[in-house]
Design an enzyme around this catalytic site. Structure first.
Site, PDB file in Angstrom:
ATOM      1  N   ARG A 202      37.856 112.763  79.821  1.00  0.00           N
ATOM      2  CA  ARG A 202      38.125 113.412  78.538  1.00  0.00           C
ATOM      3  C   ARG A 202      38.598 114.838  78.814  1.00  0.00           C
ATOM      4  O   ARG A 202      38.566 115.320  79.938  1.00  0.00           O
ATOM      5  CB  ARG A 202      36.891 113.415  77.636  1.00  0.00           C
ATOM      6  CG  ARG A 202      35.609 113.748  78.358  1.00  0.00           C
ATOM      7  CD  ARG A 202      34.631 114.506  77.529  1.00  0.00           C
ATOM      8  NE  ARG A 202      35.168 115.769  77.056  1.00  0.00           N
ATOM      9  CZ  ARG A 202      35.253 116.858  77.811  1.00  0.00           C
ATOM     10  NH1 ARG A 202      34.882 116.843  79.089  1.00  0.00           N
ATOM     11  NH2 ARG A 202      35.743 117.981  77.312  1.00  0.00           N
ATOM     12  N   GLY A 203      39.042 115.494  77.742  1.00  0.00           N
ATOM     13  CA  GLY A 203      39.679 116.791  77.882  1.00  0.00           C
ATOM     14  C   GLY A 203      41.182 116.576  77.955  1.00  0.00           C
ATOM     15  O   GLY A 203      41.657 115.750  78.748  1.00  0.00           O
ATOM     16  N   ALA A 204      41.930 117.304  77.127  1.00  0.00           N
ATOM     17  CA  ALA A 204      43.362 117.037  76.997  1.00  0.00           C
ATOM     18  C   ALA A 204      44.113 117.023  78.331  1.00  0.00           C
ATOM     19  O   ALA A 204      44.861 116.082  78.608  1.00  0.00           O
ATOM     20  CB  ALA A 204      43.991 118.046  76.033  1.00  0.00           C
TER      21      ALA A 204
ATOM     22  N   ARG B 223      43.993 107.339  72.448  1.00  0.00           N
ATOM     23  CA  ARG B 223      43.483 108.449  71.630  1.00  0.00           C
ATOM     24  C   ARG B 223      44.662 109.142  70.956  1.00  0.00           C
ATOM     25  O   ARG B 223      45.646 109.435  71.626  1.00  0.00           O
ATOM     26  CB  ARG B 223      42.681 109.448  72.472  1.00  0.00           C
ATOM     27  CG  ARG B 223      41.456 108.830  73.148  1.00  0.00           C
ATOM     28  CD  ARG B 223      40.470 109.884  73.590  1.00  0.00           C
ATOM     29  NE  ARG B 223      39.803 110.512  72.447  1.00  0.00           N
ATOM     30  CZ  ARG B 223      39.002 111.577  72.566  1.00  0.00           C
ATOM     31  NH1 ARG B 223      38.798 112.121  73.763  1.00  0.00           N
ATOM     32  NH2 ARG B 223      38.423 112.091  71.499  1.00  0.00           N
TER      33      ARG B 223
ATOM     34  N   ASP C  59      43.226 120.670  71.840  1.00  0.00           N
ATOM     35  CA  ASP C  59      43.814 119.364  72.112  1.00  0.00           C
ATOM     36  C   ASP C  59      45.248 119.286  71.611  1.00  0.00           C
ATOM     37  O   ASP C  59      46.015 118.446  72.057  1.00  0.00           O
ATOM     38  CB  ASP C  59      42.963 118.261  71.474  1.00  0.00           C
ATOM     39  CG  ASP C  59      41.656 118.065  72.222  1.00  0.00           C
ATOM     40  OD1 ASP C  59      41.598 117.168  73.081  1.00  0.00           O
ATOM     41  OD2 ASP C  59      40.711 118.831  71.976  1.00  0.00           O
TER      42      ASP C  59
ATOM     43  N   LYS D 268      37.782 120.236  69.213  1.00  0.00           N
ATOM     44  CA  LYS D 268      36.598 119.446  68.869  1.00  0.00           C
ATOM     45  C   LYS D 268      36.036 119.861  67.512  1.00  0.00           C
ATOM     46  O   LYS D 268      35.972 121.037  67.179  1.00  0.00           O
ATOM     47  CB  LYS D 268      35.533 119.617  69.948  1.00  0.00           C
ATOM     48  CG  LYS D 268      34.305 118.736  69.775  1.00  0.00           C
ATOM     49  CD  LYS D 268      34.662 117.252  69.699  1.00  0.00           C
ATOM     50  CE  LYS D 268      35.439 116.793  70.924  1.00  0.00           C
ATOM     51  NZ  LYS D 268      35.848 115.360  70.815  1.00  0.00           N
TER      52      LYS D 268
END
Length: 347
Positions: A46-48, A88, A239, A250
């Site tokens: 996760r994390g852009a 996503r 993001d 977030k």
């Protein structure tokens, strides 16, 4: 590097399964695009920035065994990219990385239409190049952001923006890691970041592991901490950044920004250029991922809400540009008015 989130090992990608943290440091071997789709969708990676690199490896894994014609190979590139793109919807780095890989495949195919093997090998090289580039980008973001930090500074952050969210030293936490490396004493307040507790499970773990003073707080306590003068600077990631400087991050970030403005605390976003989406005029156009309601009604598999209650569970929210003091990128820090400054950066 504080921790390694993703790497390439001979014939597969290896990721740190972030759903297991902080209890277990478990690495997974990812050898197919389907496995990478699952890892991205389930937030194992996760994390852009990290999602972008992971998707690039996933696309290569989807075509590396292809033995047909160049036309069939390019068709398969598009199909695998389309599948991964559905994992996503909000983090633009995912689409940026896939578009870059598709563009590279067509560039190589045009250069030598008779050699599909060169396209396959070139895609792996491109994914590895993106991994190395992200490490450099994180370092540059850290160096630019370091200018904002002073000894004794108290920094509030929301969600996780360290090495776990990238393949380098992070985005919003990159200046913190560099400050620690240089002996500049700072401390971090980490929001727990409901409902998936990325602050509690990941940020607190990552900073504690690196020896950086960190204090965990409930999301709802951030405003009162700022009201008491307990925060000198807010640093968050992104993001997606719209052309006007609106930022998707977030869920809960916009509330932190509102409190920061009310109490006179500078609010900075750290974001690589790959997260800037000039195709969207404002943040209202950013697609917001809605996730499973069980993430809210359950904690660790234990139900905490009445059976059958309705749930609103957006993974992100949009912080209007008017609440943002500046955006830290690998090419420097930009301040309002953002639209002209962002276009100048990415041209």
């Amino acid at each position: 590097m504080p921790v390694e989130s993703i790497r390439w090992d001979e014939d597969h990608a290896t990721i740190l399964d972030q759903t297991r943290l902080p209890h277990e440091e478990r690495y997974l071997e990812i050898a197919s695009p389907e496995a990478m789709f699952e890892a991205i969708q389930r937030l194992r990676v996760r994390g852009a920035p990290a999602i972008g690199v992971a998707a690039a490896f996933g696309l290569y894994l989807g075509v590396r065994d292809h033995r047909g014609t160049m036309e069939d190979l390019l068709r398969q590139v598009d199909e695998v990219a389309g599948m991964l793109a559905r994992s996503r919807p909000t983090a633009v780095n995912l689409f940026w990385a896939l578009d870059r890989m598709k563009g590279r495949a067509r560039e190589l195919a045009a250069a030598d239409p008779a050699e599909p093997v060169q396209v396959r090998e070139g895609l792996l090289e491109e994914a590895l190049r993106m991994l190395e580039e992200d490490r450099e980008v994180c370092q540059r973001i850290g160096l630019h952001g370091l200018r904002l930090l002073t000894p004794g500074m108290r920094i509030l952050t929301h969600c996780n923006t360290g090495a776990l969210a990238t393949v380098g030293i992070g985005t919003a936490l990159a200046p913190v890691f560099l400050a620690h490396e240089r002996g500049i004493a700072v401390e971090v307040y980490a929001d727990e970041t409901r409902p998936l507790l990325q602050g509690a499970r990941l940020t607190a773990w990552e900073l504690q592991r690196a020896g950086i003073p960190v204090t965990l707080l409930c999301d709802g306590a951030a405003a009162s901490l700022m009201a008491r003068g307990g925060v000198d600077l807010v640093l968050v990631g992104a993001d997606r950044v719209a052309a006007n400087g609106d930022v998707a991050n977030k869920v809960g970030t916009s509330g932190v920004a509102l409190a920061a403005q009310a109490y006179g605390v500078p609010f900075y976003v750290a974001s690589p250029l790959s997260t800037i989406d000039l195709g969207l005029a404002t943040g209202q156009e950013i697609p917001i991922e809605e996730r499973d309601g069980r993430e809210v009604t359950e904690v660790g598999g234990v139900r905490i809400a009445p059976e059958g209650v309705r749930v609103h569970n957006p993974a992100f929210d949009v912080t209007p540009h008017r609440f943002i003091t500046g955006i830290i990128t690998e090419r420097g820090i930009v301040h309002p008015p953002f639209e002209a400054a962002l276009r100048e950066l990415v041209r």
